[in-house]
Scaffold this motif. Structure first.
Motif, PDB file in Angstrom:
ATOM      1  N   TYR A  41       0.831  -1.202   0.000  1.00 15.58           N
ATOM      2  CA  TYR A  41       0.000   0.000   0.000  1.00 15.58           C
ATOM      3  C   TYR A  41       0.870   1.258   0.000  1.00 15.58           C
ATOM      4  CZ  TYR A  41      -3.054   3.699   1.515  1.00 15.58           C
ATOM      5  OH  TYR A  41      -3.723   4.892   1.584  1.00 15.58           O
ATOM      6  N   SER A  42       1.908   1.274   0.835  1.00 17.92           N
ATOM      7  CA  SER A  42       2.766   2.459   0.947  1.00 17.92           C
ATOM      8  C   SER A  42       3.459   2.775  -0.377  1.00 17.92           C
ATOM      9  CB  SER A  42       3.831   2.247   2.027  1.00 17.92           C
ATOM     10  OG  SER A  42       3.217   2.035   3.273  1.00 17.92           O
ATOM     11  N   ILE A 102       0.933   9.880  -4.938  1.00 16.79           N
ATOM     12  CA  ILE A 102       1.165  11.269  -4.516  1.00 16.79           C
ATOM     13  C   ILE A 102       2.259  11.904  -5.379  1.00 16.79           C
ATOM     14  CG2 ILE A 102       1.965  12.744  -2.618  1.00 16.79           C
ATOM     15  CD1 ILE A 102       0.756  10.673  -0.673  1.00 16.79           C
ATOM     16  N   PHE A 105     -12.292  16.126   3.586  1.00 15.54           N
ATOM     17  CA  PHE A 105     -12.302  15.522   2.261  1.00 15.54           C
ATOM     18  C   PHE A 105     -13.731  15.285   1.799  1.00 15.54           C
ATOM     19  CE2 PHE A 105      -8.156  14.107   3.969  1.00 15.54           C
ATOM     20  CZ  PHE A 105      -7.378  14.792   3.067  1.00 15.54           C
ATOM     21  N   LEU A 120      -2.818  15.138  -0.852  1.00 15.61           N
ATOM     22  CA  LEU A 120      -3.150  14.153   0.182  1.00 15.61           C
ATOM     23  C   LEU A 120      -4.175  13.168  -0.361  1.00 15.61           C
ATOM     24  CD1 LEU A 120      -3.625  16.459   3.316  1.00 15.61           C
ATOM     25  CD2 LEU A 120      -1.635  15.048   2.778  1.00 15.61           C
ATOM     26  N   VAL A 121      -4.109  11.928   0.120  1.00 12.91           N
ATOM     27  CA  VAL A 121      -5.076  10.923  -0.297  1.00 12.91           C
ATOM     28  C   VAL A 121      -6.377  11.117   0.477  1.00 12.91           C
ATOM     29  CG1 VAL A 121      -5.604   8.462  -0.349  1.00 12.91           C
ATOM     30  CG2 VAL A 121      -3.294   9.256  -0.890  1.00 12.91           C
ATOM     31  N   GLY A 122      -7.498  11.135  -0.251  1.00  9.58           N
ATOM     32  CA  GLY A 122      -8.799  11.212   0.398  1.00  9.58           C
ATOM     33  C   GLY A 122      -9.455   9.856   0.471  1.00  9.58           C
ATOM     34  N   VAL A 123      -9.420   9.138  -0.655  1.00  9.94           N
ATOM     35  CA  VAL A 123     -10.086   7.840  -0.746  1.00  9.94           C
ATOM     36  C   VAL A 123      -9.162   6.866  -1.466  1.00  9.94           C
ATOM     37  CG1 VAL A 123     -12.017   6.601  -1.807  1.00  9.94           C
ATOM     38  CG2 VAL A 123     -12.411   8.824  -0.757  1.00  9.94           C
ATOM     39  N   ALA A 124      -9.190   5.610  -1.051  1.00  6.12           N
ATOM     40  CA  ALA A 124      -8.450   4.579  -1.784  1.00  6.12           C
ATOM     41  C   ALA A 124      -9.246   3.285  -1.787  1.00  6.12           C
ATOM     42  CB  ALA A 124      -7.081   4.344  -1.151  1.00  6.12           C
ATOM     43  N   ASN A 125      -9.401   2.705  -2.970  1.00  9.73           N
ATOM     44  CA  ASN A 125     -10.003   1.383  -3.089  1.00  9.73           C
ATOM     45  C   ASN A 125      -8.945   0.442  -3.634  1.00  9.73           C
ATOM     46  OD1 ASN A 125     -12.512   2.256  -2.238  1.00  9.73           O
ATOM     47  ND2 ASN A 125     -13.111   2.871  -4.300  1.00  9.73           N
ATOM     48  N   ILE A 126      -8.586  -0.547  -2.837  1.00 12.22           N
ATOM     49  CA  ILE A 126      -7.447  -1.355  -3.219  1.00 12.22           C
ATOM     50  C   ILE A 126      -7.747  -2.836  -3.168  1.00 12.22           C
ATOM     51  CG2 ILE A 126      -5.833   0.393  -2.425  1.00 12.22           C
ATOM     52  CD1 ILE A 126      -5.436  -1.076   0.074  1.00 12.22           C
ATOM     53  N   LYS A 127      -7.017  -3.564  -3.984  1.00 10.54           N
ATOM     54  CA  LYS A 127      -7.218  -5.000  -4.066  1.00 10.54           C
ATOM     55  C   LYS A 127      -5.871  -5.698  -4.159  1.00 10.54           C
ATOM     56  CE  LYS A 127     -10.090  -8.331  -6.396  1.00 10.54           C
ATOM     57  NZ  LYS A 127     -11.070  -8.600  -7.455  1.00 10.54           N
ATOM     58  N   TYR A 128      -5.658  -6.618  -3.243  1.00 15.40           N
ATOM     59  CA  TYR A 128      -4.461  -7.456  -3.294  1.00 15.40           C
ATOM     60  C   TYR A 128      -4.838  -8.733  -4.024  1.00 15.40           C
ATOM     61  CZ  TYR A 128      -2.887  -4.341   0.443  1.00 15.40           C
ATOM     62  OH  TYR A 128      -2.548  -3.235   1.178  1.00 15.40           O
ATOM     63  N   GLU A 161       0.702   4.236  -2.563  1.00  9.13           N
ATOM     64  CA  GLU A 161       0.283   5.559  -2.110  1.00  9.13           C
ATOM     65  C   GLU A 161       1.351   6.604  -2.413  1.00  9.13           C
ATOM     66  OE1 GLU A 161      -1.635   7.099   2.039  1.00  9.13           O
ATOM     67  OE2 GLU A 161       0.518   7.275   1.798  1.00  9.13           O
TER      68      GLU A 161
END
Lengths: 195, 195
Positions: free
Chosen positions: B111-112, B119, B195, B128-136, B115
């Motif tokens: 993730y880091s 940025i 946000f 700055l990040v407001g929303v994140a939708n992530i999939k591993y 992210e």
């Protein structure tokens, strides 16, 4: 609250801390309309350690309950743990967690706190995150204390868990995340697993 | 490919590396049906540094382009940077990034990486990040090399950016994330931003 005699105040203080162990000396002093020094003396007489110590003591007990992570892998102080149901972790942000330019805490640290708690709350030897939907609601500043609460809201099939993590500063929500985790049995090789 | 004379091979090798600077000596040796040692000698004669060195050289140039982060805050080696459009970063996973029990790389590090790239690609002083939708999509193991690609796919209003980050190992996708970022002008106090 009206000023009350010391004996009664000390009984009430113990009750207050039983209900909410995270009250600071400052908050207690406001609650009882006495000085912070008085609260400190009360705690001394009652044998109640300071907040930081209370949190650490709780965290130690709760860490032993965690199955899915080594204790060193849990981020923050684990002040509550109902394995398979809910958990609370407290994390104090410092300079090292912030962007140099803005002094805003990096999302990656807030995410890590949430992710680690989401994994820790799962009652299984191995749990990995498959999906996460997260929202940062307010920038977090250096020195602010994050209170993360995780709740297992749903289980699907044998090994899929839905965990919500909300992070607050005082009573304001700064982050919320929905995690879907997949568990594996300990002895199985999960090298080829797909989510 | 049929074995070709050294002179021709060296010309072709230069062309290949121009197109894909991330080819390893091993991959080149297979491509030209020669030994790895031969490829090393070819590189030596042509003055082409080894892969790790090539990546570092590229990263150095690209880091200077980043506006939203200090160079030390970019995770991995930034091998490509088209500010405001797209970026590529390479990250080698090690033991310290893995869960003790499973040796699987922790999501927080993946993730880091994503992210930080999301940025870095933004053409603004503060993002700055407001929303994140992530999939591993697949567990990542120690030693695997992650190639993260970020793409700015949309801009909404004056200060909202949609960035997709995909992370691959070789040609297999192991992670994908959609980030919504908010930018701030440098001199404005963003302490109260929501946000």
């Amino acid at each position: 609250m009206k000023k009350v005699p010391k004996k009664i105040r000390q009984v009430q203080l113990q009750e207050k801390l039983k209900k909410d162990p995270f009250l600071t000396d400052e908050e207690l002093s406001e609650l009882f309309s006495v000085s912070i020094q008085t609260i400190r003396l009360d705690r001394l007489e009652l044998g109640i350690p300071e907040l930081r110590e209370r949190i650490k003591n709780m965290a130690k007990k709760n860490l032993n309950k965690v199955k899915s992570l080594h204790s060193s892998e849990v981020i923050g102080e684990l002040v509550e743990m109902n394995l398979g149901q809910s958990a609370i972790s407290i994390f104090e942000t410092t300079k090292q967690h912030a962007f140099e330019k803005t002094k805003v805490i990096k999302g990656q640290y807030i995410y890590s706190l949430a992710e680690s708690l989401a994994i820790a709350v799962i009652d299984a030897q191995v749990a990995l995150v498959g999906v996460a939907n997260i929202k940062y609601k307010k920038p977090v500043k250096i020195g602010q204390k994050l209170i993360a609460k995780a709740e297992v809201v749903k289980k699907r099939g044998n090994n899929k868990y839905f965990v919500w993590v909300k992070i607050q500063i005082k009573n304001e929500e700064v982050f919320r995340g929905k995690f879907i985790l997949v568990t594996f049995s300990d002895d199985k090789d999960d090298g080829g697993a797909t989510f």
